[in-house]
Scaffold this active site. Sequence first.
Site, PDB file in Angstrom:
ATOM      1  N   GLY A 135       0.853  -1.189   0.000  1.00 56.01           N
ATOM      2  CA  GLY A 135       0.000   0.000   0.000  1.00 56.01           C
ATOM      3  C   GLY A 135       0.885   1.234   0.000  1.00 56.01           C
ATOM      4  O   GLY A 135       2.104   1.144   0.198  1.00 56.01           O
ATOM      5  N   LYS A 136       0.328   2.360  -0.266  1.00 55.16           N
ATOM      6  CA  LYS A 136       1.082   3.622  -0.183  1.00 55.16           C
ATOM      7  C   LYS A 136       0.088   4.761  -0.079  1.00 55.16           C
ATOM      8  O   LYS A 136      -1.047   4.639  -0.548  1.00 55.16           O
ATOM      9  CB  LYS A 136       1.930   3.807  -1.441  1.00 55.16           C
TER      10      LYS A 136
END
Length: 465
Positions: A135-136
């Site tokens: 994720g980011k």
Amino acid sequence: MSRTVTKPSAPAPKQMGPKGRDPIFDELGFTTDPDNLYLQTVGVMLHAADLIGLPHRVKIILTQPQSEIMVHFPVKMDDGHHRLFKGYRVQHNNAIGPYKGGIRYHPDVHLDDVKSLALLMTFKCSLVRIPFGGGKGGIKCDPRAMSQEEVMRVTRRFVSAIYHYIGPDYDIPAPDVNTNAQIMAWFADTYSSLAESNKNSWDAMRVVTGKPVEVGGSLGREKATGQGVVDVLVEMLPAMGITIEGMKYSVIGFGNVGSWTGRILQKLGARCVAVMDHTGSIRNDSGIDCEALAQHVAKAGGVGGFEKVKAATGAGKKNGSGATAISTEEFYKTAVDVCIPAALEQMIKEKEASWLNCKVVAEGANAPTTPAGDRVLAKRGIEVLPAILCNAGGVTVSYFEWIQNKACESWDVERVDKELNRHMVMAARRTILARQKYECDTRTAAYIAALDNIAKVYAVRGIFP
Ligand code: GLU
């Protein structure tokens, strides 16, 4: 390492679209802009996927993130007026474990960049075999132009906007560009204050890693990405005829990753001869003192001006006797064994790749080299150690922080460093094996070593329903 590897039978040649474009890009309606970071990142992944014959169903799943969350939220600034901010959280894949990856604060945060960085996290975590997905996130803002109080309010307001999409066993953010342990403390405090039950509020602090040690952070987390870069170099450089002691290197970016990599390499006897960041470039062939430079950057906000400070304080005597300001072109052309880009994405394009005067590029930053840059480096015989391998140390120690929090334990730094080294060395060896087996470049090999693990998980989990 003495393991024999057999080259697998080559997969059937694939029918490419016009200009060698992967047909999956058209199937999923991708942009045709060759400079788009997401197109570039997925292109590398699909190339590796084809080499191992990954099923089409897994390829299309990995080609797009599972969720893209975009929020807008108002924050009261110090002067009393309200500003509207834009924030992102992209959840790429959670087949192996909870979504995991940093949150950056930067004026140039865009959705496609966050998507690329989220994809890289999936591959990074899989390569070092930690049970996380990718994720980011980020907020489009310039933290350098904001007060600490404003940064805190922006952070808290962002958490309240994405609170329902994250969680300690679901999606776990961490620091990234321009974010740090203090911001993670505000993040965790806000999340735990909003947690459904006050009784769970301490456990809710696990929602982020990279926290200060006072609130459950791990020893060794701050330097972890730099330490991981060094672990990979120590493992891989000897086979390329480079010894760490006496090795000359240059660094792009002197934030968390660049400065820790420099400080740790300095202790091992390597010589930092050039550094560049957004404020300027400096050079000293007899060695820049990375400890003194880190102190300067903490005060001045960048490496620019270090040449003057050193003259006044005598800092850096140990390694050399000063530094000279140089141009960007001179920086790239400085002769070194290893260049370590540790700043932002897409910095080494064709021009920079043709300027570089090194044997190895070790990617401390995420995606610093473009595919066109990669091709120039390959033609010139310059080895690239890819980001998903080199900079996986940060998330690896994030994993250690997360399990320490879960077990209510606190490891000493020796244990953290030893475990980190084990993960980095194994990841490097997996990459080398894949490179031998598929006779490909090191970047593709790292993706293959990561994909192999993801493919096995999909094979046993299947695809719902
Ligand atoms: N932002 C870091 C990275 O890009 C660390 C992520 C984490 O610890 O979750 O790898």
